[in-house]
Each structure stands twice: as structure tokens, then as C-alpha cells.
Scaffold this active site. Structure first.
Site, PDB file in Angstrom:
ATOM      1  N   ARG A  59      24.520  46.642  46.115  1.00 19.73           N
ATOM      2  CA  ARG A  59      25.117  46.005  46.580  1.00 19.73           C
ATOM      3  C   ARG A  59      24.849  44.284  45.769  1.00 19.73           C
ATOM      4  O   ARG A  59      25.943  43.751  46.164  1.00 19.73           O
ATOM      5  CB  ARG A  59      26.565  45.964  48.042  1.00 19.73           C
ATOM      6  CG  ARG A  59      27.405  44.884  48.002  1.00 19.73           C
ATOM      7  CD  ARG A  59      27.939  44.965  49.547  1.00 19.73           C
ATOM      8  NE  ARG A  59      27.235  44.913  50.473  1.00 19.73           N
ATOM      9  CZ  ARG A  59      26.972  43.718  51.215  1.00 19.73           C
ATOM     10  NH1 ARG A  59      27.214  42.656  50.308  1.00 19.73           N
ATOM     11  NH2 ARG A  59      26.127  44.089  51.737  1.00 19.73           N
ATOM     12  N   TYR A 112      47.459  36.423  33.151  1.00 22.50           N
ATOM     13  CA  TYR A 112      47.538  37.536  33.078  1.00 22.50           C
ATOM     14  C   TYR A 112      48.668  37.796  35.110  1.00 22.50           C
ATOM     15  O   TYR A 112      48.179  36.949  35.632  1.00 22.50           O
ATOM     16  CB  TYR A 112      46.635  38.248  34.000  1.00 22.50           C
ATOM     17  CG  TYR A 112      46.325  40.013  34.071  1.00 22.50           C
ATOM     18  CD1 TYR A 112      46.900  40.884  33.176  1.00 22.50           C
ATOM     19  CD2 TYR A 112      45.794  40.375  35.276  1.00 22.50           C
ATOM     20  CE1 TYR A 112      46.689  41.757  33.614  1.00 22.50           C
ATOM     21  CE2 TYR A 112      45.751  41.454  34.907  1.00 22.50           C
ATOM     22  CZ  TYR A 112      45.907  42.439  34.535  1.00 22.50           C
ATOM     23  OH  TYR A 112      46.358  43.763  35.080  1.00 22.50           O
ATOM     24  N   ASP A 183      39.557  33.575  30.560  1.00 24.87           N
ATOM     25  CA  ASP A 183      39.883  35.187  30.378  1.00 24.87           C
ATOM     26  C   ASP A 183      40.173  34.968  29.308  1.00 24.87           C
ATOM     27  O   ASP A 183      41.027  35.307  28.451  1.00 24.87           O
ATOM     28  CB  ASP A 183      41.423  35.372  30.974  1.00 24.87           C
ATOM     29  CG  ASP A 183      41.657  37.248  30.998  1.00 24.87           C
ATOM     30  OD1 ASP A 183      41.160  37.225  30.315  1.00 24.87           O
ATOM     31  OD2 ASP A 183      41.956  37.429  32.341  1.00 24.87           O
ATOM     32  N   LYS A 208      38.955  46.947  29.363  1.00 25.77           N
ATOM     33  CA  LYS A 208      39.898  46.695  27.922  1.00 25.77           C
ATOM     34  C   LYS A 208      38.927  47.137  26.739  1.00 25.77           C
ATOM     35  O   LYS A 208      38.667  48.043  26.811  1.00 25.77           O
ATOM     36  CB  LYS A 208      40.879  45.333  28.208  1.00 25.77           C
ATOM     37  CG  LYS A 208      41.560  44.782  29.123  1.00 25.77           C
ATOM     38  CD  LYS A 208      42.932  46.113  28.993  1.00 25.77           C
ATOM     39  CE  LYS A 208      43.407  45.489  31.199  1.00 25.77           C
ATOM     40  NZ  LYS A 208      43.464  45.012  31.356  1.00 25.77           N
TER      41      LYS A 208
END
Ligand SMILES: *Cc1c(COP(=O)(O)O)cnc(C)c1O
Length: 388
Positions: A59, A112, A183, A208
Site C-alpha cells: 500500500r 473534467y 491535468d 487514456k
């Protein structure tokens, strides 16, 4: 549109140490482990004191994920990268890791949708925000509040492809003592490098172009060691939105073809956009190469991705639907950046007020140009537009 040769080398590099025999694997080993065992108690105590640089528990750090993180940091010219389970996990980590009650976020440009939804949710925790669609640097300066701690940029935006003067806005953030975060999912690190322009943090949805094959969801944040340590300790380790080692391996494979794919998306996207721009049934094409989407400022893009949109001469949803449903080579679906071409409209028939507030035309169709070849896609679009 030359891609930087050092970036190509970074993408292609196997980045794996030689094994004892002197030969090395071509692909990074997938270190599928939840924890790491220590030789003695003191080593474990030391490791727990510096989990951002020690293998203790997956983690936190994981060697396969680190191979990817090093490459993304190099590509963005940043000091440190941390990868996440999704782009939204990366976005959340920036906001939750760096903000506190009383802070204000200024979103500049079309943003977004889920990123804005998160900001609306953060109001519960005393974090305010504004969305600025007027992207002129003077307007940005005027929209700052004394408590603006984060400027969130998207350039190009992923619906109307409008670009920002990234360097100027990063400078405004710095003068104000605020953090800037962009972004950069659309441009990828190959076509835009915000950090050398003065931006503090870069966020990616690696689902993407970086993944590039519509088979993995992932995100990344890149920035200075200092900011990234805050994000690591306050958000990454505590939210638990880690990238699995196998998903990191898929992204490393995606990176190997990123330069070749982006070159093709650039060329074919421009050809398809030019075809649409000359078409009688199309009012406007929103592609960063064309003036409608490109205000008067220096461009920080060195190439164009394959995602852009166009507006039909009609705003009627039935017509929009007919054109999209007539396409044979474009698949209908959300997301973008894979090898297959995709199409979508933001018009749902029930969200006129939303579209108007964001100045998005009702006759808008967004396409992600894949790798089928521009001629095939142009034929397909021509046939579909003839149904109008
Ligand atoms: C998809 C996307 C995200 C979110 O990424 P996920 O990997 O889907 O969580 C963030 N920003 C932009 C611009 C996106 O297109």
C-alpha cells in the site's frame, strides 16, 4: 512534431537491473507481493520511519510500480511521481493531501466532470471553489481570493480543446503563494511539459493515452519531492488508492509504444479535423490546431492528441444521434486514448442548462481518433454526415 529522443529512450528503456548471470529481463518483473520481510527488527523500524522510500507494504512502495513512477517523473521533468489506482484517485490525493478547511480552489478552463464533483463534495469539509471559463490571465488574477491555495488547470480541456497560457497562469499562482496543478492527460508528457513552465504538479489519467489500449484504469501525480511527500503521507497511504503491480506492468508496456502511437494520433487527428472543418454540415471544429480553440497566446503543445470535437450545423439531438448511430468505425463510449476510435456527445437531452452554463454547443460530437487510419475514418464520417 518531433518527439524528444530522450523521451523515446525513456519510454522504450527496459529499466531493469541485470540478474546474477549478467543478462537482464526485457520487461520489468511483476513483484506481486503485499509485504516485504526485513532481516531484523531495527531494519523494520527504520523502514516504517521512511515508507515513502522503503519497501515495507505494497500500500506504500512496490518495485514494479516504482519502475513506472521513475519513467513518468523523467518524462515530465519532475522530481517524484506517485501512481494511483485511477486518475480520480490521483486528483483526490492532490486535493485531500494539500488542502484544509478554509482553502479555496480556482478551476481554470473546462474541467473534467468528476473533478468538479469532487470539489462540490469538498464544500462539506469547508473547501470552496470557483470555475473560471474565461481563461485570460488578467481574469485569472482577478478571480484569486486571499485563501486561494490551489489553481487547477486543464489545457487543452477535453471537450472544447481550449488551451491556456500555462506558463503565465503558473506564474500567477506562484506570485499568489498558491500551488498550481494541471491535468495533462490530453497532451501526455510527450506533447506538453508543464513543470519546466513553472507548474507545481502534473496529474494524469493514465487510463487514456499512457495505457493506450483501453484495458487498465490508473493515475499519476508528478511534482517536487516536498509536495509529493505531503501527498504520499496525507493522502496516498491513507486513501489506499494504490496501483496494482500488474496494472503498472500494463502501463509500462503501454509506454513502450506511446511515442509511436502519439505520432499517429497527431497526424490522423489533424487529417480528420481538417476534413470536418471543410464539411458543409459542420459549423466549427474544436481542435487546438485551429483558431476557434486557440486563443491568442503562445502554445505549450508540441503535438496534438487524437481527441477533439466538432459542432454540427444543427443543435437537434435527433440529428446528433443519427450521425453518431450511423458511424461504423467509431465505437460509442466514454473515455479515449485507446487504439480504437470512439465517439460521444455531451448532449443527453436533459442537460441543456448544464451545457449552456459551460458554453458547450448542443450539436457537439466528440471523437477520439484511434489507429484505424485517417482515410477509413474520414469515409465513415462522410457517410454518417450524409444522413443529415
Ligand atoms: C478520465 C479522466 C480523468 C479521470 O481518470 P480515471 O482514470 O478515469 O479516474 C481525469 N481527467 C481527465 C481529463 C480525464 O479524461
Amino acid at each position: 512534431m518531433p518527439v524528444d529522443p530522450t523521451d523515446i529512450a525513456t519510454c522504450l528503456d527496459d529499466d531493469t537491473p541485470p540478474d546474477t548471470g549478467g543478462s537482464a529481463p526485457m520487461a520489468a518483473p511483476i513483484v506481486q507481493t503485499s509485504l516485504f520481510a526485513f532481516p531484523d527488527v531495527q531494519s523494520l523500524i527504520d523502514g516504517l520511519g521512511a515508507e515513502h522510500e522503503t519497501h515495507v507494504y505494497s500500500r506504500g512502495r512496490n518495485p514494479t510500480v516504482e519502475v513506472l513512477e521513475r519513467k513518468l517523473a523523467r518524462l515530465e521533468r519532475g522530481e517524484v511521481c506517485t501512481c494511483f489506482a485511477s486518475g480520480m484517485a490521483a486528483v483526490s490525493a492532490v486535493m485531500l493531501g494539500l488542502l484544509r478547511a478554509g482553502d479555496h480552489i480556482l478551476f481554470v478552463n473546462h474541467t473534467y466532470g468528476p473533478t468538479l464533483q469532487l470539489a462540490r463534495h469538498l464544500r462539506r469539509f469547508g473547501i470552496e471553489h470557483d470555475l473560471l471559463l474565461d481563461v485570460d490571465p488578467d481574469r485569472v488574477r482577478a478571480a484569486l481570493r486571499s485563501n486561494t491555495r490551489l489553481l487547477w488547470l486543464e489545457s487543452p480541456g477535453t471537450m472544447l480543446c481550449r488551451t491556456l497560457d500555462v506558463g503565465a497562469i503558473a506564474g500567477i499562482a506562484r506570485e499568489h503563494g498558491a500551488i498550481s496543478c494541471i491535468d495533462n492527460s490530453w497532451a501526455t508528457p510527450l506533447f506538453q511539459k508543464p513543470i519546466p513552465l513553472g507548474v507545481d504538479l502534473v496529474v494524469h489519467s493514465a487510463s487514456k493515452y499512457i495505457g493506450g489500449h483501453s484495458d487498465v484504469i490508473a493515475g499519476a501525480v508528478i511534482g517536487s519531492a516536498e509536495l509529493m511527500l505531503e501527498i504520499f503521507q496525507r493522502a496516498f497511504m491513507l486513501n489506499g488508492g494504490i496501483l496494482a503491480p500488474f496494472d503498472a506492468w500494463l502501463l509500462l508496456r503501454g509506454l513502450r509504444t506511446l511515442p509511436a502511437r502519439m505520432r499517429q494520433h497527431h497526424e490522423d487527428g489533424l487529417r480528420v479535423a481538417s476534413f470536418l472543418r471543410a464539411h458543409d454540415s459542420v459549423r466549427r471544429v474544436f481542435h487546438p490546431a485551429f483558431p476557434v480553440a486557440q486563443p491568442d497566446h503562445p502554445s505549450s503543445l508540441t503535438g496534438f492528441a487524437g481527441l477533439f470535437s466538432f459542432e454540427l450545423n444543427t443543435a437537434d439531438l435527433d440529428n446528433v444521434r443519427r450521425v453518431i448511430d450511423s458511424l461504423r468505425r467509431f465505437r460509442i463510449g466514454v473515455s479515449w486514448g485507446g487504439v480504437e476510435s470512439l465517439v460521444i456527445t455531451p448532449n443527453r437531452g436533459t442537460n441543456a442548462a448544464d451545457l449552456d452554463a459551460q458554453r458547450i454547443p448542443h450539436g457537439l460530437i466528440r471523437i477520439s481518433v484511434g489507429l484505424e487510419g485517417a482515410d477509413v475514418l474520414i469515409d465513415d464520417l462522410d457517410t454518417a454526415l450524409r444522413t443529415l
